[in-house]
Design a protein around this motif. Structure first.
Motif, short mmCIF file in Angstrom:
data_model
loop_
_atom_site.label_atom_id
_atom_site.label_comp_id
_atom_site.label_asym_id
_atom_site.label_seq_id
_atom_site.Cartn_x
_atom_site.Cartn_y
_atom_site.Cartn_z
N ASN A 119 0.82 -1.22 0.00
CA ASN A 119 0.00 0.00 0.00
C ASN A 119 0.85 1.26 0.00
N GLY A 121 5.36 11.74 -11.16
CA GLY A 121 4.41 12.73 -10.67
C GLY A 121 3.06 12.11 -10.42
N LYS A 129 0.57 2.17 -6.62
CA LYS A 129 0.12 1.06 -7.49
C LYS A 129 -1.11 1.43 -8.29
N THR A 130 -2.13 1.91 -7.59
CA THR A 130 -3.38 2.24 -8.28
C THR A 130 -3.16 3.36 -9.30
N VAL A 162 2.57 2.74 -2.40
CA VAL A 162 3.71 2.91 -3.32
C VAL A 162 3.32 3.64 -4.61
N GLY A 165 7.66 6.45 -12.63
CA GLY A 165 6.61 7.41 -12.32
C GLY A 165 7.27 8.71 -11.88
N GLN A 174 -10.77 5.69 -7.11
CA GLN A 174 -9.76 6.33 -7.96
C GLN A 174 -9.81 5.76 -9.38
P1 GDP Z 1 -1.30 2.44 -3.77
O1 GDP Z 1 -1.73 2.34 -2.34
O2 GDP Z 1 0.01 1.73 -4.00
O3 GDP Z 1 -2.33 2.04 -4.76
O4 GDP Z 1 -0.92 3.99 -4.01
P2 GDP Z 1 -1.72 5.14 -4.74
O5 GDP Z 1 -1.77 4.91 -6.20
O6 GDP Z 1 -3.02 5.36 -4.04
O7 GDP Z 1 -0.72 6.37 -4.50
C1 GDP Z 1 -0.31 6.79 -3.22
C2 GDP Z 1 0.10 8.26 -3.31
O8 GDP Z 1 1.29 8.38 -4.10
C3 GDP Z 1 -0.93 9.14 -3.97
O9 GDP Z 1 -0.96 10.38 -3.28
C4 GDP Z 1 -0.39 9.33 -5.39
O10 GDP Z 1 -0.81 10.53 -5.99
C5 GDP Z 1 1.10 9.34 -5.13
N1 GDP Z 1 1.91 8.95 -6.31
C6 GDP Z 1 1.79 7.86 -7.10
N2 GDP Z 1 2.76 7.84 -8.05
C7 GDP Z 1 3.51 8.95 -7.88
C8 GDP Z 1 4.67 9.51 -8.55
O11 GDP Z 1 5.25 8.97 -9.52
N3 GDP Z 1 5.16 10.68 -8.06
C9 GDP Z 1 4.57 11.31 -6.98
N4 GDP Z 1 5.11 12.46 -6.58
N5 GDP Z 1 3.50 10.82 -6.33
C10 GDP Z 1 2.97 9.66 -6.76
#
Ligand code: GDP
Length: 278
Positions: free
Chosen positions: A88, A258, A92-93, A90, A256, A125
């Protein structure tokens, strides 16, 4: 002056106020998340460089530590099923949406499976993003069975002739064994319908060596075919990319850079190394 530029200056025998001694360079490489193995290999090989073209020699040494495996996404259809895994937070989504965007830009038809059923925000999302772009998103009940959502998504993708089905998975580190058992189950259930062609592990560059540990952990449960390293837009030092490729021989496929949907680039080893040394 960047760390690798200083390494290059050292190899060339240049001296300035910024020149580091070998011990200082070693500490800096470790601080840049290169990991002890890669750092020691690199130091040993760099010390041996002789002759004029130190830059070419150093480029060649760094290149030799990168994976030689395929970096482009599978095009095996139909549908080409890709699982996204990772803990969680990182990214991923977000990465699932970014890759879907990239593929639709290339004219591919894409369907998403929101199998991270334990995080309502992840499902929302993907749904919001799908609504905006016209990409179909298959969802399930909150806290429902992830494998069932994955199964439904792949079934729908196959029936609709999608080129790609991208499956987001749950990343709760509830216990390591639970997470890994769930992932193998998701894969097994999907494969009743179509083979899983790729498993992309998403890693957050800002976690440094922890990313390497996660890659090892997931690699024990499933065959990871590629990495997406996120958050390279921040203060993270890109060295972790080298460490992962060197130790695990898993190619980085995307980076990634941003939070926006278009902030994803294919990982280009040549320009990455040029960037390190320029
Ligand atoms: P998950 O729990 O792995 O699915 O993570 P999310 O996709 O929900 O992302 C977690 C946070 O990291 C969110 O605030 C995203 O906007 C941010 N995020 C994801 N990829 C990047 C990236 O390449 N750069 C930056 N700065 N933020 C990112």
């Amino acid at each position: 002056m960047g760390l690798f530029t200083r390494l290059l200056a050292k190899v060339k025998g240049e001296s300035s106020a910024l020149t580091l001694d070998w011990n200082e360079l070693r500490s800096e490489l470790l601080a840049a998340d290169l990991g002890p193995k890669m750092t020691d290999d690199l130091m040993e090989q760099a010390r041996k460089i002789k002759g004029d073209d130190a830059q070419a020699a150093l480029t060649q040494i760094i290149t030799s530590h990168l994976s030689q495996r395929e970096r482009t996404l599978t095009s095996a259809a139909s549908p080409a099923v890709i699982l996204f895994v990772g803990v969680n937070g990182v990214g991923k989504t977000t990465s699932v949406a970014k890759v879907a965007h990239l593929l639709t830009q290339q004219g591919k038809s894409v369907l998403l499976g929101a199998a991270d059923t334990f995080r309502a925000a992840a499902v929302d999302q993907l749904r919001t993003w799908g609504d905006r772009t016209g990409v179909q998103v298959i969802t399930g009940k909150f806290e429902g069975e992830p494998a069932a959502v994955a199964f439904d998504a792949v079934t729908a993708g196959k029936a609709g002739g999608a080129d790609y089905v991208l499956i987001d998975t749950a990343g709760r580190l509830h216990t390591k064994n639970d997470l890994m058992a769930e992932l193998t189950k998701v894969k097994r259930v999907i494969e009743k319908v179509a083979p899983v062609r790729e498993i992309l592990l998403v890693l957050d560059a800002t976690t440094g060596q922890n990313g390497l540990r996660q890659a090892k952990l997931f690699g024990e449960a499933v065959e990871v075919t590629g990495l997406i390293v996120t958050k390279l837009d921040g203060s993270a030092r890109g060295g972790v990319a080298l460490a992962i490729e060197n130790e695990l021989d898993i190619p980085i496929k995307f980076i990634g850079t941003g939070e926006q949907i278009a902030d994803l680039s294919p990982f280009d080893p040549e320009s990455y190394i040029q960037g390190l040394l320029s």
